[in-house]
Design a protein around this motif. Sequence first.
Motif, PDB file in Angstrom:
ATOM      1  N   ALA A   1     -11.735  21.715  20.378  1.00 45.48           N
ATOM      2  CA  ALA A   1     -10.772  21.008  19.528  1.00 45.48           C
ATOM      3  C   ALA A   1     -11.180  21.072  18.060  1.00 45.48           C
ATOM      4  O   ALA A   1     -10.325  21.173  17.169  1.00 45.48           O
ATOM      5  N   LYS A   2     -12.489  20.997  17.806  1.00 47.85           N
ATOM      6  CA  LYS A   2     -12.969  21.051  16.419  1.00 47.85           C
ATOM      7  C   LYS A   2     -12.607  22.394  15.780  1.00 47.85           C
ATOM      8  O   LYS A   2     -12.196  22.453  14.614  1.00 47.85           O
ATOM      9  N   GLU A   3     -12.774  23.462  16.544  1.00 47.86           N
ATOM     10  CA  GLU A   3     -12.450  24.777  16.006  1.00 47.86           C
ATOM     11  C   GLU A   3     -10.953  24.890  15.706  1.00 47.86           C
ATOM     12  O   GLU A   3     -10.552  25.472  14.698  1.00 47.86           O
ATOM     13  N   ARG A   4     -10.116  24.301  16.579  1.00 48.66           N
ATOM     14  CA  ARG A   4      -8.671  24.350  16.353  1.00 48.66           C
ATOM     15  C   ARG A   4      -8.256  23.499  15.161  1.00 48.66           C
ATOM     16  O   ARG A   4      -7.267  23.804  14.496  1.00 48.66           O
ATOM     17  N   TRP A   5      -9.026  22.407  14.894  1.00 41.90           N
ATOM     18  CA  TRP A   5      -8.618  21.445  13.857  1.00 41.90           C
ATOM     19  C   TRP A   5      -9.278  21.710  12.498  1.00 41.90           C
ATOM     20  O   TRP A   5      -8.616  21.693  11.472  1.00 41.90           O
ATOM     21  N   LEU A   6     -10.589  21.942  12.506  1.00 39.73           N
ATOM     22  CA  LEU A   6     -11.342  21.918  11.253  1.00 39.73           C
ATOM     23  C   LEU A   6     -11.029  23.119  10.363  1.00 39.73           C
ATOM     24  O   LEU A   6     -10.838  22.961   9.148  1.00 39.73           O
ATOM     25  N   ASN A   7     -10.971  24.321  10.928  1.00 43.46           N
ATOM     26  CA  ASN A   7     -10.735  25.506  10.080  1.00 43.46           C
ATOM     27  C   ASN A   7      -9.379  25.445   9.388  1.00 43.46           C
ATOM     28  O   ASN A   7      -9.285  25.653   8.168  1.00 43.46           O
ATOM     29  N   PRO A   8      -8.271  25.171  10.107  1.00 42.40           N
ATOM     30  CA  PRO A   8      -6.990  25.032   9.387  1.00 42.40           C
ATOM     31  C   PRO A   8      -7.012  23.891   8.373  1.00 42.40           C
ATOM     32  O   PRO A   8      -6.396  23.993   7.308  1.00 42.40           O
ATOM     33  N   LEU A   9      -7.732  22.800   8.698  1.00 41.22           N
ATOM     34  CA  LEU A   9      -7.789  21.672   7.766  1.00 41.22           C
ATOM     35  C   LEU A   9      -8.510  22.074   6.481  1.00 41.22           C
ATOM     36  O   LEU A   9      -8.075  21.731   5.373  1.00 41.22           O
ATOM     37  N   LYS A  10      -9.603  22.809   6.616  1.00 43.04           N
ATOM     38  CA  LYS A  10     -10.327  23.243   5.410  1.00 43.04           C
ATOM     39  C   LYS A  10      -9.442  24.136   4.543  1.00 43.04           C
ATOM     40  O   LYS A  10      -9.449  24.027   3.313  1.00 43.04           O
ATOM     41  N   GLN A  11      -8.711  25.016   5.197  1.00 41.27           N
ATOM     42  CA  GLN A  11      -7.802  25.875   4.430  1.00 41.27           C
ATOM     43  C   GLN A  11      -6.735  25.045   3.718  1.00 41.27           C
ATOM     44  O   GLN A  11      -6.405  25.283   2.546  1.00 41.27           O
ATOM     45  N   LEU A  12      -6.201  24.033   4.441  1.00 39.09           N
ATOM     46  CA  LEU A  12      -5.183  23.181   3.843  1.00 39.09           C
ATOM     47  C   LEU A  12      -5.739  22.413   2.644  1.00 39.09           C
ATOM     48  O   LEU A  12      -5.111  22.355   1.582  1.00 39.09           O
ATOM     49  N   VAL A  13      -6.924  21.818   2.793  1.00 39.82           N
ATOM     50  CA  VAL A  13      -7.528  21.047   1.705  1.00 39.82           C
ATOM     51  C   VAL A  13      -7.842  21.958   0.526  1.00 39.82           C
ATOM     52  O   VAL A  13      -7.691  21.568  -0.644  1.00 39.82           O
ATOM     53  N   GLU A  14      -8.253  23.191   0.815  1.00 45.35           N
ATOM     54  CA  GLU A  14      -8.539  24.125  -0.264  1.00 45.35           C
ATOM     55  C   GLU A  14      -7.264  24.464  -1.043  1.00 45.35           C
ATOM     56  O   GLU A  14      -7.282  24.555  -2.279  1.00 45.35           O
ATOM     57  N   GLN A  15      -6.141  24.633  -0.341  1.00 41.34           N
ATOM     58  CA  GLN A  15      -4.873  24.879  -1.026  1.00 41.34           C
ATOM     59  C   GLN A  15      -4.485  23.687  -1.901  1.00 41.34           C
ATOM     60  O   GLN A  15      -4.039  23.862  -3.042  1.00 41.34           O
ATOM     61  N   ILE A  16      -4.653  22.481  -1.360  1.00 46.55           N
ATOM     62  CA  ILE A  16      -4.353  21.282  -2.154  1.00 46.55           C
ATOM     63  C   ILE A  16      -5.266  21.215  -3.370  1.00 46.55           C
ATOM     64  O   ILE A  16      -4.831  20.880  -4.486  1.00 46.55           O
ATOM     65  N   ASN A  17      -6.554  21.542  -3.176  1.00 45.98           N
ATOM     66  CA  ASN A  17      -7.530  21.470  -4.269  1.00 45.98           C
ATOM     67  C   ASN A  17      -7.151  22.447  -5.385  1.00 45.98           C
ATOM     68  O   ASN A  17      -7.258  22.116  -6.573  1.00 45.98           O
TER      69      ASN A  17
END
Length: 984
Positions: A809-825
């Motif tokens: 679950a972490k692999e499914r959640w964390l990588n897309p989340l990091k990409q999303l936060v990076e786009q927001i940043n």
Amino acid sequence: MIVGANGTGKSSIVCAICLGLGGKTAILGRGDKVGLYVKRGCNKGSIEIELYKPRGNLVINREIHVENNQSVWMLNGRHSSQKAVEEEVKALQIQVSNLCQFLPQEKVGEFAKMSKTELLEATEKSVGPPEMYEFHCELKTFRTKERELENVCKEKASALEKFKQRNERNKHDVKRYYEKKRHLDMIEMLEKKKPWVEYETARMELEGVKKEREDAKKQLKTLRESQAPMLKKIQHIDSLRNTARIKEASQKCKQKQDHLDRKHREIEDIKQAFSLKQTEEADRQKRISNTRRMIDDLRAELSNIGDVSDVTPQIDAVNSEIKRIQAEKAEIEGENTDLSREKDNLMAECACKRRTEHGWYIRYTLRWNIYIEPLNGRSRDTYSAIQWLRQNKNLFSGNVYEPMMLVISVRNPEHAKYVENHIPFNDLRAFVFQKREDMEKFMAEVRDKQNLKVNAVFAPDGSGATRIPSRPIESLERFGFFAYLRELFDAPEEVMSYLCNQYKVHDVPVGTDRTKAMIKTVIEEPYLKVLYTAEEKYSLKKSLYSGKISTSNSAVRPSQYLTMAVDAEDKRQKELQIKKSMQAIDSRMSTMRESVLKLDRRDNELKAKKKELSELKGKKRQLEQKISAKQDSLRQMEQGGIDLQKAEEETKTQISAVNSQKVAIVAEFMTHMKVHCTKTMGLTAEKTKLENDCREGSAELRVLEQACAKLDQRKARLLETCKGLMRTAREICKMDPGESAAFCQLPDTLDEIDSMLNEERSRAECFTGLSENVVDEYNKREQEIKNLEKELDDKNKALDTYRRNISEAKERWLNPLKQLVEQINVKFSDFFCSMQCAGEVDLHSENEEEYDKYGIRIRVKFRSNTQLHELTAHHQSGGERSVSTMLYLMALQELNRCPFRVVDEINQGMDPVNERRVFDIVVRTACKETTSQYFFITPKLLQNLQYADEMTVLCVHNGPHMLPPYKWDEKGFIRRCLRRKGKQ
């Protein structure tokens, strides 16, 4: 863009959007009932919202009735339910409860107050893929269950280890108990078999008698058959001689002959009795010889053991020494318990002492009885919460402080009144927490569960206690100020940080009467907002519009709670005393531990020695008992002997007396024979010849008959004996089917059984001080150990499963989340850079395995000479928070999955420069074709702003001179505008 003066109804549009889409009144932060949103004086109000959908728009109608706060819902002109409306809204990915999508006016300030975790969840729901938030919730659930399983595994592993250690200590006693039980079981088996051996001995003897009797009967029958022809001839001769005279003479001869035969048999009986005595004596001598040989063997074995006459005194001495050691251990353990308790108390004091750099704990201890009792009367709930906290401090991971009035130490009692007047009583009795989750846990217990009315606050992140004042106190000394409020008292760092952040105690100067005399000059000084003179408090407020300063003052109340000061040297001395006491206790406990180890070693040595002596004593006792038993048996056999010589002489005397009688009988017989012979010489001669031939067989016949009679008597006695022994054996034995094999392995003779019984009893007596309860507890714990091992194995397997699930679950959640936060940043940083400021957004987590602690951290700086600071409700100004909130929402704009967004009056509090920059960013971002619809509500606009063709501007007007809606003529209004424009 919706523009209108304050009070015209701009926010009513926002409220209508929220309520019309099924939102709760709590989202708006105004009225708690939908009826309150209907215009005053009206009985009902209605909302109609049309939502765009590619396959046909969705029209939602809501009619609100004031009387019962009920609503009537319609979808595309058809009656519907609120649940159906909410499902349609959800399908369009509209979230009016998400501050990242829908930000009402009353909630603008709450955006900056959102924790990092709350902001992350709102962002996931707003712009993340639909499954991202679900994965996050799944991860948190898995992690919670993983922690629970980890705790369960630790508890079970600890319990398992304790059970194993306890059973290991009792293992030796259990082994000795079972060894004793084996001896007792053997004794029971021997006692069961002994009557069977006695019965078997009697039965074998009975079988021998039966066989002997049958042999005698066979011989008797054979002998009788051989004498039958001669007896017939004798009977024939008797018939010939059966005359009166011959018969009389013959009768007398026969009587004498019979008498003589009886005497002959009497002699045979005497000889047989003597023969039996000889056989019995020979058997006795044989048994005596065997017994003496066994005694000699046992004595030889006893002599090999050596002289152990002093074993019993040694065992007594060992027992006394063991008792002394146990008493000494008990005394040491009692003293150790007392020292541990004393050490725990001192450690608790030291723990409290280490939580502050100002030595507040000693003061708190001295003032406890003074202040805690007033709390008990004035605020009983606070008093109860303190009692609970003291017993449960171990539940919290960060520092927790009891009410501020108990942890603040005023350096000079005369200055306590300033502190008490500046800090409200509700905060003085508030508990202070270093971590928010600790405060939530505390409030959930005392407020929600125990229903206590208490206050609690948590210290802001970072150390606010070291904040620098707006200006040095030296620059204010000319006005009579001698210190800032923070310098008048000591408190733990977290408490001081909260007070600096909330009440600016680092920036509130305290003055004297001189200050009071110069007050008109003082209030004109910049940066002063609150100040104290000797007896008054002044509050200064500058108008944002006119720039004028308004002043309010109030008298300083006398102090009630913080009047006791603590001498610093006294604090140091008490700290030193606690430290020395701790060292003395540690030294004493270390000495006692070494003493206990020595006593344990000595105790084990003595127990081993006692066991060795007991075994030696037991073996000697067994041999002595065997020898004693054999000697008793020997004495009985020696006392029961037969004097064969005397018996022989008596036999000869008896035979001689019988022979004398036979001589007399023979003489009489001869006389009668002479008379008879003359008459029946021929017949008698023939008969005599025949009788002589039979006589030898007759004697043997009589012996056999006597022997058969005796054997019959003996058989009857033995049969009765066997029956009695059989009944006794059955009553005693009651043997289980499984015992037969062990039964057959026991000795088959009484002597061997008696010897083995004495040996087993002696061995069983060596095992003393054993309890069956210890064995029961041992077996019970063994079963519990097996159960715990199985449960622990199952829990570990479940834990491994959860960890695999977490990893996936972490692999499914964390990588897309990091990409999303990076786009927001990237968007957020660009927006701030365009405003000549700096800002960044990152994914923050103190521990990457704690998924409920993940959060989005917003850090900003608005001045070039400062560092990036986290966006909080306290650090930035209101305008800075509004700018940061607006730019973060704009960074989400192009990523947003929702069809529209609403922001109400977020530009309030911004300075003109930032407001213009933010407006430009909003226009550029919201007007792109790839972004969603954007509602921007504002009561004011700057001049010369940049607008775009994609914008729609709605101007809201209201007032007593407004035309009613039914009188408004839009076409006429446009014609008038065109005519006016043409005239220009």
